[in-house]
Scaffold this motif. Structure first.
Motif, PDB file in Angstrom:
ATOM      1  N   SER A 203       0.833  -1.206   0.000  1.00  0.00           N
ATOM      2  CA  SER A 203       0.000   0.000   0.000  1.00  0.00           C
ATOM      3  C   SER A 203       0.866   1.254   0.000  1.00  0.00           C
ATOM      4  O   SER A 203       0.529   2.250  -0.650  1.00  0.00           O
ATOM      5  CB  SER A 203      -0.931  -0.005   1.218  1.00  0.00           C
ATOM      6  OG  SER A 203      -1.636   1.206   1.321  1.00  0.00           O
ATOM      7  N   HIS A 208      -3.803   2.563  -2.297  1.00  0.00           N
ATOM      8  CA  HIS A 208      -4.939   1.636  -2.224  1.00  0.00           C
ATOM      9  C   HIS A 208      -6.231   2.381  -2.488  1.00  0.00           C
ATOM     10  O   HIS A 208      -6.327   3.605  -2.325  1.00  0.00           O
ATOM     11  CB  HIS A 208      -4.990   0.932  -0.860  1.00  0.00           C
ATOM     12  CG  HIS A 208      -5.158   1.858   0.311  1.00  0.00           C
ATOM     13  ND1 HIS A 208      -4.153   2.110   1.204  1.00  0.00           N
ATOM     14  CD2 HIS A 208      -6.216   2.614   0.725  1.00  0.00           C
ATOM     15  CE1 HIS A 208      -4.572   2.962   2.128  1.00  0.00           C
ATOM     16  NE2 HIS A 208      -5.831   3.286   1.864  1.00  0.00           N
ATOM     17  N   ALA A 216      -9.154   0.671   5.351  1.00  0.00           N
ATOM     18  CA  ALA A 216      -8.944   1.545   4.184  1.00  0.00           C
ATOM     19  C   ALA A 216     -10.200   2.363   3.955  1.00  0.00           C
ATOM     20  O   ALA A 216     -11.042   2.041   3.109  1.00  0.00           O
ATOM     21  CB  ALA A 216      -8.594   0.714   2.959  1.00  0.00           C
ATOM     22  N   GLY A 222      -0.030   6.167  -3.392  1.00  0.00           N
ATOM     23  CA  GLY A 222       1.216   5.544  -2.953  1.00  0.00           C
ATOM     24  C   GLY A 222       2.417   6.374  -3.342  1.00  0.00           C
ATOM     25  O   GLY A 222       2.308   7.455  -3.928  1.00  0.00           O
ATOM     26  N   ARG A 259      -3.219   0.247  -7.938  1.00  0.00           N
ATOM     27  CA  ARG A 259      -3.382   0.412  -6.508  1.00  0.00           C
ATOM     28  C   ARG A 259      -3.915  -0.882  -5.903  1.00  0.00           C
ATOM     29  O   ARG A 259      -4.561  -1.681  -6.589  1.00  0.00           O
ATOM     30  CB  ARG A 259      -4.370   1.540  -6.204  1.00  0.00           C
ATOM     31  CG  ARG A 259      -3.877   2.941  -6.526  1.00  0.00           C
ATOM     32  CD  ARG A 259      -4.989   3.938  -6.295  1.00  0.00           C
ATOM     33  NE  ARG A 259      -4.584   5.316  -6.563  1.00  0.00           N
ATOM     34  CZ  ARG A 259      -5.430   6.287  -6.849  1.00  0.00           C
ATOM     35  NH1 ARG A 259      -6.736   6.036  -6.896  1.00  0.00           N
ATOM     36  NH2 ARG A 259      -4.986   7.514  -7.080  1.00  0.00           N
ATOM     37  N   VAL A 260      -3.662  -1.079  -4.618  1.00  0.00           N
ATOM     38  CA  VAL A 260      -4.213  -2.241  -3.923  1.00  0.00           C
ATOM     39  C   VAL A 260      -5.744  -2.123  -3.963  1.00  0.00           C
ATOM     40  O   VAL A 260      -6.307  -1.106  -3.565  1.00  0.00           O
ATOM     41  CB  VAL A 260      -3.726  -2.300  -2.461  1.00  0.00           C
ATOM     42  CG1 VAL A 260      -4.394  -3.471  -1.738  1.00  0.00           C
ATOM     43  CG2 VAL A 260      -2.207  -2.423  -2.415  1.00  0.00           C
TER      44      VAL A 260
END
Length: 504
Positions: A203, A208, A216, A222, A259-260
């Motif tokens: 992350s 994320h 989250a 990030g 992104r996560v």
């Protein structure tokens, strides 16, 4: 070079010193009293000032105090009789370079003046140099090679792998590469991959989406996004988890990442610079580091020399760090004696430049006099162990937080480690307020009572002791610096049993 000033009401002393220094081709100017010398300071300054301590009218100590207030870097040698050693101590506390006991050996007197002269010329060279702090300091041939490499690589967008032992300044080199590159106007983002827990590192790198995992609650950018258009520095890359190495390889290969929890590919326009103190080839052989990622990172390798390979740089680094830490604390910079400096140059210093910087911070806080001798250094160094000062640097925490607290509240130093590298280098992660909270929590957990009174007394005692040290025991000056009345400080000194204070 400016002349050496001699201030003494004894004409024979002036004559002897004038003749001895003339034989050394050193220009002099003499004064029979301090008042004349102070008047002359309005139009010119000496290279070194030599003054008697007891003279009719203005004393040598008063002259010293005025001179150090106006010209902090000017070495002042105080002459005093053997029976006047209390005054000699006061001279040291007032910032004198050294004292010369009467009757003195003329050759030793000239030798001492020569030492002060060398110190004065070094200070003049530093003051006349660039005001801007250099990014990286080094005159050794090994460092000149590093500088040349930075110059060649700065205009390129190529990936650079910086190797070297811990504390050699890998992040400084990465920042220099960024500063001198076409990306200099864009962000420089640094991330120590070994300092981030494995579960959070992905992350941190790629960001994320909201709801990607528990906690989250909002979308987060990030480090790759934060560094868009600039440089991303990944320190301790050898410690990156194996599964994340695959994701990093993809970014380096095609410039895209997710992104996560995200499904939209993100484009990364980032120059990646990595660093490690580990042997990546060995980690590849052990199956701990991807070979394809290793070759992707190892396009250009820049090795930083250890401090043991550039011992000739230690004196200039010491002077730089002592000035830097003194400026952060709002105090006068300490000086190393020739013997102490030679001793430091002989040490192994496994923590390299970072260890040396921590040692200089320790010296600024803990060394008793302005001129630091070998005996003033941390015991684990002087006892021949050569142990890391990283452990010794925690030693000032017994006294340093008080000094740092005073400096912070006087506006001389920020109150947190994030704002003040000196706090961080002394092992204080969050600042003196965090230390206070930890102490209170410890006392509460132990079931102690009257905590408010106990901590308040400790806090007041630390403040007053530190202020008295700063003013050389003068209560009135300490009260002014602390913003309290003279009667208040006198009462507090009595209540708290503080010793070493004196009237004004």
């Amino acid at each position: 070079m400016k002349p050496i000033w001699i201030v003494d009401d004894d004409a024979s002393i002036r004559w002897v010193l004038e003749k001895a220094l003339a034989r050394e081709n050193l220009a002099t100017r003499s004064f029979s009293n301090a008042r004349e010398a102070l008047a002359a300071l309005d139009t010119e300054t000496p290279q070194v000032l030599v003054s008697d301590i007891r003279m009719p009218g203005t004393s040598g100590l008063e002259l010293l105090q005025t001179v150090k207030g106006r010209f902090p870097g000017l070495p002042v040698i105080i002459m005093t009789a053997f029976s006047d050693l209390d005054s000699a101590v006061a001279a040291f506390q007032g910032g004198a370079f050294e004292y010369l006991a009467k009757p003195f050996d003329i050759d030793k007197a000239v030798e001492l003046i020569r030492r002060a002269l060398d110190e004065s010329l070094r200070e003049t060279a530093i003051e006349s140099g660039p005001v801007e702090t250099p990014e990286i300091i080094g005159q050794a041939p090994a460092m000149q090679e590093v500088f040349r490499a930075i110059g060649r690589l700065s205009q390129s967008n190529v990936t650079v792998l910086i190797t070297g032992e811990s504390g050699t300044g890998k992040e400084l080199v990465a920042r220099a590469l960024h500063k001198h590159s076409p990306r200099a106007a864009q962000p420089f983002i640094a991330l120590n991959t070994a300092a981030i827990p494995k579960d959070l590192l992905e992350s941190e790198l790629f960001g994320h989406e909201r709801g990607a995992f528990t906690g989250a609650q909002a979308t987060r950018r990030g480090r790759f996004e934060q560094a868009e258009g600039g440089t991303l520095f990944l320190d301790e890359i050898g410690d990156m988890p194996f599964d994340l190495q695959t994701r990093l390889l993809r970014v380096l290969s095609d410039g895209h990442f997710y992104r996560v929890g995200g499904h939209q590919p993100m484009k990364a326009n980032v120059r990646v610079i990595t660093a490690t103190h580990q042997n990546l080839e060995q980690r590849v052989r052990e199956g701990l580091f991807r070979e394809d990622l290793y070759h992707r990172l190892n396009v250009i390798r820049l090795r930083l020399p250890s401090l043991r390979e550039r011992r000739e740089d230690i004196p200039i680094l010491v002077r730089h760090f002592l000035v830097q830490s003194a400026r952060q604390l709002g105090v006068e910079a300490k000086r190393m004696s020739d013997s102490a400096l030679s001793f430091l140059c002989s040490l192994e210093l496994p923590g390299n430049v970072r260890q040396l910087e921590n040692l200089c911070n320790w010296i600024t806080v803990m060394a008793p006099g302005q001129v630091v001798e070998i005996k003033d250094l941390p015991h684990d160094l002087t006892q021949g162990s050569g142990a890391s000062i990283d452990s010794a640097a925690t030693e000032p925490q017994r006294e340093a937080p008080a000094a740092l607290a005073v400096a912070s509240m006087n506006g001389a130093a920020p109150a947190t480690a994030a704002e003040n590298p000196l706090l961080a280098s002394l092992g204080v992660s969050g600042g003196w307020v965090d230390l206070l909270e930890l102490q209170a929590a410890s006392m509460l957990g132990a079931g102690q009572s009257d905590i408010m009174d106990a901590l308040s007394r400790q806090f007041e005692s630390a403040l007053i002791k530190t202020a008295l040290r700063h003013t050389h025991g003068r209560k009135h000056d300490a009260a002014i610096r602390l913003g309290i009345g003279r009667n208040t400080i006198t009462r507090k000194i009595a209540e708290l049993g503080i010793e070493g204070a004196k009237g004004d």
